[in-house]
Write a protein that holds these residues in place. Structure first.
Motif, mmCIF file in Angstrom:
data_model
loop_
_atom_site.group_PDB
_atom_site.id
_atom_site.type_symbol
_atom_site.label_atom_id
_atom_site.label_comp_id
_atom_site.label_asym_id
_atom_site.label_seq_id
_atom_site.Cartn_x
_atom_site.Cartn_y
_atom_site.Cartn_z
ATOM 1 N N ARG A 187 0.837 -1.203 0.000
ATOM 2 C CA ARG A 187 0.000 0.000 0.000
ATOM 3 C C ARG A 187 0.878 1.262 0.000
ATOM 4 N N GLY A 197 -5.797 6.955 -4.929
ATOM 5 C CA GLY A 197 -6.287 6.275 -3.732
ATOM 6 C C GLY A 197 -7.219 5.113 -4.014
ATOM 7 N N SER A 198 -8.125 5.269 -4.971
ATOM 8 C CA SER A 198 -9.101 4.207 -5.218
ATOM 9 C C SER A 198 -8.406 2.937 -5.702
ATOM 10 N N ARG A 201 -6.419 1.445 -2.666
ATOM 11 C CA ARG A 201 -7.304 0.785 -1.690
ATOM 12 C C ARG A 201 -7.713 -0.599 -2.168
ATOM 13 N N ARG A 202 -8.119 -0.676 -3.437
ATOM 14 C CA ARG A 202 -8.537 -1.977 -3.967
ATOM 15 C C ARG A 202 -7.391 -2.978 -3.927
ATOM 16 N N ALA A 204 -4.775 -2.887 -1.968
ATOM 17 C CA ALA A 204 -4.408 -3.185 -0.578
ATOM 18 C C ALA A 204 -5.383 -4.188 0.039
ATOM 19 N N ILE A 205 -6.665 -4.017 -0.231
ATOM 20 C CA ILE A 205 -7.669 -4.937 0.324
ATOM 21 C C ILE A 205 -7.442 -6.343 -0.233
ATOM 22 N N LEU C 37 -13.537 -5.258 5.073
ATOM 23 C CA LEU C 37 -12.639 -5.103 3.924
ATOM 24 C C LEU C 37 -13.352 -5.038 2.572
ATOM 25 N N PHE C 39 -14.696 -3.700 -0.659
ATOM 26 C CA PHE C 39 -14.328 -2.482 -1.377
ATOM 27 C C PHE C 39 -15.512 -1.515 -1.464
ATOM 28 N N GLU C 60 -6.456 0.224 8.300
ATOM 29 C CA GLU C 60 -5.389 0.832 7.484
ATOM 30 C C GLU C 60 -5.699 0.622 5.995
ATOM 31 N N MET C 61 -6.028 -0.618 5.625
ATOM 32 C CA MET C 61 -6.260 -0.938 4.213
ATOM 33 C C MET C 61 -7.473 -0.202 3.644
ATOM 34 N N VAL C 62 -8.557 -0.140 4.427
ATOM 35 C CA VAL C 62 -9.761 0.509 3.882
ATOM 36 C C VAL C 62 -9.806 1.998 4.220
ATOM 37 N N GLU C 63 -8.751 2.456 4.925
ATOM 38 C CA GLU C 63 -8.608 3.873 5.235
ATOM 39 C C GLU C 63 -9.743 4.405 6.094
#
Lengths: 303, 112, 111
Positions: A187, A197-198, A201-202, A204-205, C37, C39, C60-63
């Motif tokens: 990330r 960011g979008s 985020r995807r 990272a998830i 988590l 999206f 952290e991952m989903v902010e």
């Protein structure tokens, strides 16, 4: 295999094309006093090849993309370019044939090489793998045949470098409570590379769910992220036991997770589906006793 | 307040029992962790959860709960639905999130 | 609602100061990290009774910038350290998840 479909005369012509005909001259240059944190734009603009460091018109160093990534993942913090730049590196001269550039790039495994004037070391441009192909084809007036050339061996090395940045991460077997360390690095690295960011985020998830799977079932594994201008391609490989029934494993709610995984908030049978939902394109292949490979593609351009 | 009133006020869908929903709800409880519910669930609870597996039904029965509300339109897995029907456990479903369901119950005066 | 107001409403201790200027508008309640988590989940606060490191990694991952632990549960030192290093606000309250949710709902937050 189709060894070489290109006619002999074309090959001869490739030998003859001088570097100056196909080098990029519009690359971003930086001064030795510039800060590393300012290079994000330059990295992208220069096709992830190399960033020349100039004093006046003279080339005094370069930041390779490999060097840039090393810095990103190091603890050095923001430092002047002069502290990171390579001062020993190969350069090309404008009158050298393209084939020399190809050999050098393959030999050193770099994505780009600076071109300097023979005596003065005045900086002229950059030969980078990804634009070299276009340059050669334009020069040979073969642009319309570009697609056909993809299978040809001669160019295979160049074509395969359509991935402009490759990041890899090893997930070592650790207690599950440490899961997420690699995803956290991924990330952070993607943000540093300037991705929106979008997208981050995807990624990272998906990475985090996959990392938890690697630790829960596979004893660790490997992440490889290839980035080009259009697509983020994340591959997650393990040598775990494999998934007996992939279709079933994809069903929401299906889970073989033991209670201790569930009590950590995972293992509810949503992981693979979650990863798929984060992807524009998702593939999973698994073989019993051999391991599992997930491929997550995310389009970088919003549609 | 009994379960039938809650069902009507929160616009819930009944997934299982056709028994009259007259059991009294004494407390609201939100959890997705089975160990947590085993430790802290009480008789008369209305249990709000995202989980849909067989253990949800087993634990709700074990604790003699008033009922279970599944959130975000979730449904029990078939084996769990079967068990709930057999044992007469009322399982309801809401399209809303846990936050909204619990919030609305709290507003109705259900203690926590 | 800012973090200070939040800690008052929930009678919660602040264990890690993240970005204090965060304005809490939307709350997500779950003990299942895979659920969090998903999206597209947009929230400023996660309410959960799970207190392990995975909760910090997940937000952290989903902010999601803040997390509130319920049922009087305390995260361990390492978890708090991780939260601090990621600038995530951590609160802990004696109230149950249901009670926390009820109070935040009554205070006008969304879910």
């Amino acid at each position: 295999m189709n060894q070489i479909r290109i006619s002999q005369s074309v090959i001869e012509r490739i030998y003859e094309i001088p570097v100056e005909k196909i080098m990029r001259t519009d690359v971003v240059r930086v001064s030795p006093g510039a800060m590393m944190s300012e290079l994000k734009y330059a990295v992208k603009e220069n096709n992830y090849a190399c960033i020349p460091v100039l004093e006046g018109e003279k080339l005094i160093g370069q930041i390779s993309i490999e060097g840039y990534i090393d810095w990103l993942t190091s603890d050095l913090g923001d430092v002047p370019v002069s502290e990171i730049m390579d001062i020993k590196y190969k350069t090309l001269h404008p009158d050298e044939p393209v084939i020399t550039a190809v050999k050098e790039l393959e030999l050193i495994g770099l994505r780009g090489l600076p071109v300097v004037e023979n005596e003065s070391e005045k900086f002229l441009g950059v030969i980078c793998r990804c634009t070299m192909m276009e340059g050669v084809l334009a020069e040979l007036d073969m642009n319309d045949k570009k697609e056909e050339q993809k299978d040809d061996c001669l160019f295979s090395n160049i074509q395969s470098s359509s991935a402009l940045v490759t990041l890899s991460y090893i997930v070592k077997q650790k207690p599950l409570e440490y899961g997420g360390e690699i995803s956290s690095s991924i990330r952070a690295d993607l943000y540093k590379l300037g991705l929106p960011g979008s997208i981050v985020r995807r990624t990272a998830i998906a990475a985090y769910e996959a990392e938890m799977n690697l630790l829960s079932y596979a004893g660790g594994g490997l992440f490889t992220i290839n980035l080009n201008e259009e697509i983020l391609d994340m591959k997650i490989e393990d040598r775990g036991p494999g998934i007996p029934d992939v279709e079933k494993a994809m069903e929401p709610g299906y889970s073989t997770a033991p209670d201790w995984v569930r009590e950590l908030g995972f293992g509810a049978g949503m992981g693979l589906q979650n990863i798929k939902n984060c992807s524009d394109n998702f593939k999973i292949e698994s073989r019993i006793g051999e391991g599992t490979v997930l491929q997550v593609n995310i389009n970088l351009e919003d549609k | 307040m009994n379960l039938d009133e809650i069902k009507n006020k929160l616009n819930l869908t009944l997934l299982t029992s056709s028994n009259p929903l007259n059991s009294e709800v004494s407390r609201g409880y939100v959890s997705d962790l089975m160990s947590d519910v085993i430790a802290h669930g009480k008789e008369g609870d209305i249990w709000i959860t995202y989980q849909t597996h067989l253990n949800v039904v087993a634990i709700a029965l074990m604790k003699n709960m008033a009922g279970v509300i599944l959130i975000q339109g979730r449904e029990l897995i078939p084996a769990a639905a079967e068990k709930a029907k057999e044992e007469g456990l009322p399982v309801l479903s809401s399209s809303k999130s846990a936050f909204e369901v619990a919030g609305e119950l709290y507003q109705l005066g259900i203690p926590g | 609602m800012n973090i200070k107001e939040l800690s008052q409403v929930l009678n919660a201790k602040i264990l890690s100061n993240g970005h204090l200027s965060v304005e809490i508008k939307t709350t997500y309640v779950s003990d299942l990290m895979s659920d969090v988590l998903t999206f597209g989940r947009e929230a400023e606060l996660l309410v959960t009774s799970l207190t392990n490191r995975q909760t910090i990694r997940t937000v952290e991952m989903v902010e999601i910038p803040a997390i509130c632990y319920t049922n009087g549960k305390q995260p361990d030192e390492k978890t708090i350290e991780l939260a601090k290093s990621k600038k995530i606000t951590v609160l802990a309250t004696e109230f149950s998840t249901f009670q926390v949710t009820g109070k935040l709902f009554a205070a006008g937050l969304q879910g």
